[in-house]
Write a protein that holds these residues in place. Structure first.
Motif, short mmCIF file in Angstrom:
data_model
loop_
_atom_site.label_atom_id
_atom_site.label_comp_id
_atom_site.label_asym_id
_atom_site.label_seq_id
_atom_site.Cartn_x
_atom_site.Cartn_y
_atom_site.Cartn_z
N MET A 125 30.04 79.25 6.34
CA MET A 125 31.34 78.89 6.92
C MET A 125 31.67 79.76 8.12
N ASN A 126 32.50 79.24 8.96
CA ASN A 126 33.01 80.03 10.08
C ASN A 126 34.48 79.69 10.22
N GLU A 127 35.31 80.66 9.85
CA GLU A 127 36.74 80.39 9.88
C GLU A 127 37.42 81.40 10.78
N GLU A 128 38.29 80.89 11.62
CA GLU A 128 38.98 81.77 12.56
C GLU A 128 40.48 81.64 12.34
N LEU A 129 41.12 82.76 12.01
CA LEU A 129 42.55 82.70 11.73
C LEU A 129 43.29 83.76 12.54
N ILE A 130 44.48 83.41 12.99
CA ILE A 130 45.34 84.43 13.59
C ILE A 130 46.13 85.04 12.44
N ILE A 131 45.82 86.29 12.09
CA ILE A 131 46.44 86.86 10.89
C ILE A 131 47.71 87.63 11.19
N SER A 132 48.05 87.78 12.49
CA SER A 132 49.29 88.50 12.78
C SER A 132 50.46 87.53 12.92
N TRP A 176 38.66 75.21 24.08
CA TRP A 176 37.45 75.98 23.82
C TRP A 176 37.60 76.62 22.46
N TYR A 222 36.32 79.76 20.14
CA TYR A 222 35.53 81.00 20.24
C TYR A 222 35.71 81.84 19.00
#
Lengths: 177, 313
Positions: free
Chosen positions: B1-8, B311, B313
């Protein structure tokens, strides 16, 4: 002079202190932020890898936001810092649409707002608020043209990457990996 | 898996969770600008070809749409600005690299020229029209004498306006769906077909209607070709552009794009135009309105879908 920032993804713990420091220092309106923390999870359990990145405007050397601004409100000052002049900005949103990093937002007062690399502090010889406050000291700031600056030294020592360099923006925010 | 989260917890208005900085006024303006460019282009073209008497509606009557469309379009643009009190800053500089900057100047020229063109033909609608002041009469005399240069200005600036509505979007490489140079000619074609359709709708002369039906058919064919061409380009390009194309090839904008823009806006009116040319009587209202609606839907779909494409990234 070429200001740049390097963020150590191995040291960052994702505490978001940089975000709060920026909001406080720059009077960022409630509900908005100029910097943010991204967590990327990669792999398959139990082999997972996590990368933490404190992100903000990349102060691109080839900035699409400056190029598309119809009034010249978005401009680059000495040291390569990308800034917005509020009283020249018409709030058309072109720069917001042009930023591949989504680093800009419309200020409730109408103009477009973004990270300034805390130019007011840098001019006084201080570090940007996010860098100064970081509890793990994972951020480095300075002049790339000066080989002895903090950021030049760490970039020479460590491997680094930038975000979407293929967009041709020549970003100046480096991530140590 | 590749998960990208904004955690702030970034929740910047109009930027998160998905960019939506441009709302309905922008596509509305792009449609009105394209329509104005289309009607002015044909007016100037047929005047310069010496067909003013033959194609009266195209040269003299339909251009009255242009100033109305442009003023409404400009009002929509102004409405969408976030820092309205500073709009005049647009006219303190010309920035060649910014399509929005030279677009603003182009709009100033084409809007003024469209008002002058309509003033010269006002007697088409009000045969007893008389200008109240002498200076207005002098201006009319001046432009009647220089109608040819005026028509050239209109012709050239109509093309620039039509292309600019597309280039405005294609200049953003941050939004892969917009970032294709086909968009300039495609928006121009869409504007010209809207212009031709308006002339077919307004004209009472059968010969004129048939000519513009033919023109409309050719432009619709060109548009279809450009759309296919655009998708071929996307699918042969980088991953982000392939993903952008997927918005229309199975993604959330698939139905609205293929049904309203392609089938109802291009193919059906094209077939109806063809039937008309083959001698079957088709009420002009149907293909005309369909083309206008298709052109309108095209701008909406493109402006909204483009803001979703990005995009990763």
């Amino acid at each position: 002079m070429r200001y740049a920032m390097a963020v150590d993804t191995k040291k960052c713990v994702g505490c978001s202190d940089c975000v709060v420091a920026c909001q406080t220092e720059n009077n960022v309106p409630i509900g908005f932020c100029r910097d943010w923390v991204v967590e990327v999870t990669d792999g398959t359990y139990p082999q997972l890898e996590i990368e933490l990145r404190s992100e903000r405007c990349n102060h691109c050397a080839n900035a699409p936001c400056v190029r598309c601004c119809p009034t010249g409100a978005s401009h680059i000052v000495e040291g390569g810092i990308v800034l917005v002049k509020p009283n020249k900005c018409i709030g058309c949103g072109a720069c917001i649409a042009s930023c591949p990093y989504d680093a800009r937002y419309p200020h409730p007062k109408g103009y477009v707002d973004k990270c300034t690399f805390c130019i007011h502090r840098v001019k006084e010889g201080m570090k940007p608020a996010c860098v100064a406050v970081c509890p793990t000291k994972c951020m480095y700031f300075g002049d790339l043209d000066d080989p002895n600056s903090e950021v030049s030294v760490i970039l020479k020592k460590r491997k680094s990457k930038t975000l979407i360099p293929e967009a041709g923006t020549q970003p100046q925010l480096y991530f140590l990996i | 898996m590749n998960e990208e989260l904004i955690i702030s917890g970034r929740e910047n208005l109009m930027v998160d969770p998905q960019l939506h900085i441009w709302h309905w006024p922008i596509p509305l303006y792009l449609f009105l600008g394209g329509l104005a460019a289309g009607v002015l282009f044909f007016a100037a073209l047929y005047y310069l070809l010496g067909k003013e008497e033959q194609y009266r509606a195209a040269v003299r009557r339909v251009p009255f749409i242009a100033p109305v469309a442009l003023v409404l379009g400009l009002a929509a643009l102004f409405y969408d600005l976030n820092h309205k009190a500073f709009f005049w800053q647009l006219y303190t500089t010309i920035r060649i690299q910014s399509p929005m900057s030279w677009g603003a100047w182009t709009l100033l020229v084409i809007t003024t020229a469209s008002f002058i063109w309509c003033a010269l033909h006002i007697r088409e609608f009000f045969p007893r029209w008389d200008w109240k002041y002498k200076w207005l009469k002098d201006i009319e005399v001046f432009f009647n004498k220089n109608k040819k240069p005026l028509a050239w200005v209109i012709l050239i600036f109509a093309i620039i306006t039509g292309v600019y509505t597309g280039i405005l979007l294609s200049a953003f490489n941050a939004r892969p769906l917009w970032n294709t140079s086909v968009l300039g000619p495609l928006f121009l074609a869409s504007g010209l077909s809207a212009g031709a359709a308006s002339i077919v709708l307004a004209s009472k002369n059968r010969e004129e209607r048939l000519l513009f039906t033919k023109i409309d058919l050719i432009i619709l064919g060109t548009e279809l070709f450009l759309i296919v061409h655009m998708f071929m380009g996307f699918l042969a390009s980088t991953q982000v552009q392939q993903e952008a194309a997927q918005l229309f090839l199975g993604g959330p904008y698939t139905m609205v794009f293929w049904i309203f823009v392609v089938v109802l806006g291009i193919i059906i009116p094209g077939v109806l135009d063809l039937m008309e040319l083959w001698g079957k009587h088709i009420p002009a209202l149907i293909p005309g309105v369909l083309v206008l609606m298709g052109s309108f839907a095209f701008r909406f779909v493109f402006v909204f879908a483009g803001q979703v494409s990005r995009w990763l990234y």
